[in-house]
Design a protein around this motif. Structure first.
Motif, PDB file in Angstrom:
ATOM      1  N   ASN A 166       0.998  -1.499   0.072  1.00 20.49           N
ATOM      2  CA  ASN A 166       0.139  -0.115   0.021  1.00 20.49           C
ATOM      3  C   ASN A 166       0.894   1.260   0.117  1.00 20.49           C
ATOM      4  O   ASN A 166       0.359   2.458  -0.233  1.00 20.49           O
ATOM      5  CB  ASN A 166      -0.971  -0.020   1.323  1.00 20.49           C
ATOM      6  N   HIS A 198      -0.283   4.365  -6.080  1.00 21.40           N
ATOM      7  CA  HIS A 198      -1.523   3.569  -6.871  1.00 21.40           C
ATOM      8  C   HIS A 198      -2.848   4.101  -6.733  1.00 21.40           C
ATOM      9  O   HIS A 198      -2.952   5.149  -6.021  1.00 21.40           O
ATOM     10  CB  HIS A 198      -1.533   2.088  -6.179  1.00 21.40           C
ATOM     11  N   ASP A 241      -6.841   2.688  -6.276  1.00 20.02           N
ATOM     12  CA  ASP A 241      -7.575   1.676  -5.944  1.00 20.02           C
ATOM     13  C   ASP A 241      -8.380   0.995  -7.120  1.00 20.02           C
ATOM     14  O   ASP A 241      -8.964   1.520  -7.830  1.00 20.02           O
ATOM     15  CB  ASP A 241      -8.729   1.998  -4.779  1.00 20.02           C
ATOM     16  N   TRP A 300     -11.575  10.160  -1.890  1.00 16.32           N
ATOM     17  CA  TRP A 300     -10.714  10.621  -3.181  1.00 16.32           C
ATOM     18  C   TRP A 300     -11.363   9.924  -4.806  1.00 16.32           C
ATOM     19  O   TRP A 300     -11.822   8.913  -4.410  1.00 16.32           O
ATOM     20  CB  TRP A 300      -9.191  10.184  -2.978  1.00 16.32           C
ATOM     21  N   HIS A 330      -2.240   7.498  -4.483  1.00 11.64           N
ATOM     22  CA  HIS A 330      -2.274   7.674  -3.173  1.00 11.64           C
ATOM     23  C   HIS A 330      -1.171   6.627  -2.756  1.00 11.64           C
ATOM     24  O   HIS A 330      -1.042   5.555  -3.472  1.00 11.64           O
ATOM     25  CB  HIS A 330      -3.408   7.766  -2.362  1.00 11.64           C
ATOM     26  N   ARG A 346     -11.877   1.159   4.596  1.00 11.63           N
ATOM     27  CA  ARG A 346     -12.008   1.845   3.308  1.00 11.63           C
ATOM     28  C   ARG A 346     -13.353   1.328   2.881  1.00 11.63           C
ATOM     29  O   ARG A 346     -13.511   0.123   2.872  1.00 11.63           O
ATOM     30  CB  ARG A 346     -10.752   1.540   2.258  1.00 11.63           C
TER      31      ARG A 346
HETATM   32 MN    MN Z   1      -5.221   2.219  -1.719  1.00 13.02          MN
END
Ligand code: MN
Ligand code: OGA
Length: 289
Positions: free
Chosen positions: A104, A108, A110, A250, A257, A272
């Motif tokens: 993470n 990247h 998502d 986002w 991020h 998340r």
């Molecule tokens: Mn992520």
């Protein structure tokens, strides 16, 4: 409601509006949605976040993803981003979960590797370490604008292969489970995503992007690495210092991020929720399968 920019290129704080206001009040949703389309990263502070409130807020933006096989919280709408193991203790540095945390920390966006990519993610802080563990963001819309005309012309429609395996294998070839390998085959995406609301194009890049079918392997990797470096120059980074009660939304179409390390013996837990992209979000502009 007040929208206060946090960086020259993107990102803003929303104040005078709670997550529940967005759920209950259509006018508040419209204002926040407009700010989301414009600023790409929205920070909400001092919220009383429960899992349910976070899911309700997220659902206002579109259908929620179920978390993928192999995640903590798999098959639910809640992805647990954590270094706390099933026994309630922080995991050892060589534990698979610690390696997932490390992955993470690569730039990247998502779910670019999923068959249906994500419009947006909301991350809600639950337990935060005393120091470290910030999250950094960049605008890939600003990165697209900063390219030369010649580069924009050459790159707009380039097709890139994204795979969960590419990003995990950058950290450790043993993190990927057999189920992840089997259920998450590589997908093809265009290198840019066109936002139909405002006509803004952005680079669609991620650690999951690992090949360009029209280019030899090494040339593809050099191109993707060069574009990632271009997008993530330090002056273009917004660094979010987490406080209890923070929630950050986002735009996965227009940002990247990454997590920042923290002392791994200290617990850190966020949740998340991830919103799938739909036709209205310009999905057709990025699909190349
Ligand atoms: Mn992520
Ligand atoms: C995520 C993510 C980074 C962090 O939740 O998608 O990449 O700092 N998080 O927790």
């Amino acid at each position: 409601m007040e929208i206060t920019p946090l960086h020259d290129e993107f990102a803003a704080q929303v104040s005078g509006c709670s997550l529940l206001d967005v759920v209950c009040d259509a006018a508040a949703y419209r204002q926040v949605r407009e700010a989301f389309e414009t600023h790409s990263v929205l920070v909400f502070r001092d919220q009383s976040i429960t899992d349910e409130v976070q899911a309700l807020f997220s659902r206002a933006f579109g259908p929620l993803e179920l978390t993928k096989v192999g995640s903590v919280g798999a098959g639910t709408v809640y992805a647990h981003i954590t270094n706390i193991g099933p026994d309630g203790q922080t995991v050892a540095p060589d534990d698979r979960l610690a390696k997932v945390v490390a992955a993470n920390q690569l730039w990247h966006t998502d779910s670019s590797f999923k068959r249906l990519p994500a419009l947006a993610s909301m991350l809600g802080a639950r337990i935060m370490p005393a120091s470290g563990g910030e999250t950094q963001f960049v605008s890939t819309r600003a990165a697209w604008r900063r390219l030369s005309d010649a580069d924009r012309l050459a790159l707009g429609d380039l097709v890139v292969e994204h795979s969960y395996a590419y990003s995990r294998e950058r950290i450790d070839t043993t993190i990927l489970t057999a189920a992840e390998r089997e259920q998450l085959p590589a997908v093809r995406r265009r290198l840019t995503w066109l936002n139909p609301v405002n006509g803004e194009r952005s680079l669609y890049l991620a650690s999951h992007a690992g090949a360009v079918p029209s280019l030899p392997r090494e040339q593809a990797r050099a191109l993707l690495a060069g574009l990632t470096d271009h997008a993530t120059v330090p002056t273009s980074v917004y660094r979010h210092f987490w406080r209890q009660g923070d929630a950050v939304l986002w735009d996965n179409r227009a940002t990247m991020h990454r997590g920042i390390p923290w002392p791994i013996v200290e617990p850190r837990h966020s949740i998340r929720t991830t919103i799938s992209a739909t036709a209205a979000d310009g999905l057709a502009s990025v699909l190349a399968d």
